[in-house]
Enzyme design. Sequence first.
Site, PDB file in Angstrom:
ATOM      1  N   THR A 129       0.725  -1.245  -0.049  1.00 12.34           N
ATOM      2  CA  THR A 129       0.127   0.009  -0.160  1.00 12.34           C
ATOM      3  C   THR A 129       0.708   1.200  -0.158  1.00 12.34           C
ATOM      4  OG1 THR A 129      -1.504   1.421   1.541  1.00 12.34           O
ATOM      5  CG2 THR A 129      -0.229  -0.340   2.479  1.00 12.34           C
ATOM      6  N   GLU A 131       0.292   3.586   1.787  1.00 12.80           N
ATOM      7  CA  GLU A 131       0.382   3.775   3.406  1.00 12.80           C
ATOM      8  C   GLU A 131       1.829   3.840   3.897  1.00 12.80           C
ATOM      9  OE1 GLU A 131      -1.886   5.402   5.775  1.00 12.80           O
ATOM     10  OE2 GLU A 131      -2.484   6.065   3.841  1.00 12.80           O
ATOM     11  N   TYR A 153      -1.170   0.444  10.957  1.00 17.50           N
ATOM     12  CA  TYR A 153      -1.445  -0.221   9.487  1.00 17.50           C
ATOM     13  C   TYR A 153      -0.283  -0.249   8.625  1.00 17.50           C
ATOM     14  CZ  TYR A 153      -3.340  -0.877   4.899  1.00 17.50           C
ATOM     15  OH  TYR A 153      -3.579  -1.379   3.698  1.00 17.50           O
ATOM     16  N   LYS A 157       1.758  -3.334   7.198  1.00 17.96           N
ATOM     17  CA  LYS A 157       2.163  -3.716   5.811  1.00 17.96           C
ATOM     18  C   LYS A 157       3.553  -3.614   5.065  1.00 17.96           C
ATOM     19  CE  LYS A 157      -2.124  -4.220   3.813  1.00 17.96           C
ATOM     20  NZ  LYS A 157      -2.471  -5.315   3.073  1.00 17.96           N
TER      21      LYS A 157
END
Length: 346
Positions: A129, A131, A153, A157
């Site tokens: 991601t 992110e 998160y 990831k």
Amino acid sequence: MTTKTAVVTGVTGQDGAYLTALLLDKGYKVHGTYRRTSSVNFWRLEALGVTGHENLTLVEYDLTDLGASLQLVQRARPQEIYNLAAQSFVGVSFEQPTATAQITGLGALNLLEAIRLVDPGIRFYQASTSEMFGKVQAVPQVEETPFYPRSPYGVAKLYAHWMTVNYRESYGIFGASGILFNHESPLRGLEFVTRKITDAAARIRLGRQSVLELGNLDARRDWGFAQEYVEGMWRMLQADRPDTFVLATQRSETVRDFVRMAFAAAGFELEFRGQGEQEVGHDVASGRVLVRVNPRFFRPAEVELLVGNPEKARRVLGWEPRTTLEALCGMMVRADLERVERGVSF
Ligand code: NDP
Ligand code: GDR
């Protein structure tokens, strides 16, 4: 038509549903995994008309269980595994950091271990991601941009991403990592900002809601159409060698811009006034305040700006985003108007 078998984890989610439909269309046998819960939700698979498909097997599976991961791979004997399951909501990851690490981080390792132990020839896709770029170190972001995650998160990831790269380099496993920027659709979960906005615009239009409360309106995101992004995932596993790819549109807009766009698609012209926690958006025609900031939706650390350059995916995979943000937003608002009219609430 292919004779391959694929495992798709997270089949009840947005991407899981679109990818399953794509693979079935290509002739794959698909083992789609879902979690045992008291009320399992297959509404996305139903919306795409694939629930009763003869080549689709739905398998109960929890990503955090290594034994279950081994059994999944042993039973399905797939050529490809797409790991889309995750605790995927950034906001919740601040409230549940340990669960997020176990599911979103270690969950990917369980599958990589199962591949290493059962059949190292299986191709693996990891749903990475944007992110991971978090507090961005360069604009636009590409595969080489240094990572700086800003949420539990994002950190989880990043662990899963590096384990995928590590298993690629250590054991020669075909582990592909797709660094996907935000992608949305009428099948997006209601907790994510785009769908929260298009759903509210539809409800306000139809008199079922009076105001929409949001957090940070200044955050900028690179939003694409989910159906096109799952095609990119598939292409990554058909490539000559495993690699890492960014999928993005190279256009970034603020949450406020998306609100304006969605409300326009629902027939309102919004103007914003005030700043920070005091900011509101009112309908120009009626003067009614329809959007308000509520600090409850702020995050402890925010990702302010994401914009990706998908040049490598374009060059190596022939992948390209096609749907404009205006078209995507219009599609989502129309779907929500129709759903609200029918009284459906997901
Ligand atoms: P969703 O939140 O819609 O779907 C996530 C899926 O993971 C759901 O099917 C969920 O099941 C499942 N899941 C959660 N926990 C577990 C668990 N412990 N065991 C097994 N399954 C579990 O996400 P998206 O479809 O939007 O995204 C797919 C993947 O891509 C995710 O990994 C996400 O983090 C990542 N990603 C998404 C982007 C986006 O913009 N959509 C961008 C970049 C990456 P249940 O229905 O039971 O909750
Ligand atoms: P994101 O998506 O965190 O980028 O993660 P989300 O839609 O939740 O937030 C986008 C931006 O909007 C701001 N925001 C709000 N967000 C939500 N959910 N609700 C609000 O009321 C609100 N108000 C403002 C957020 O602060 C943020 O800046 C998504 C997920 O799909 C991840 O799984 C995926 O990895 C990334 O996209 C890429």
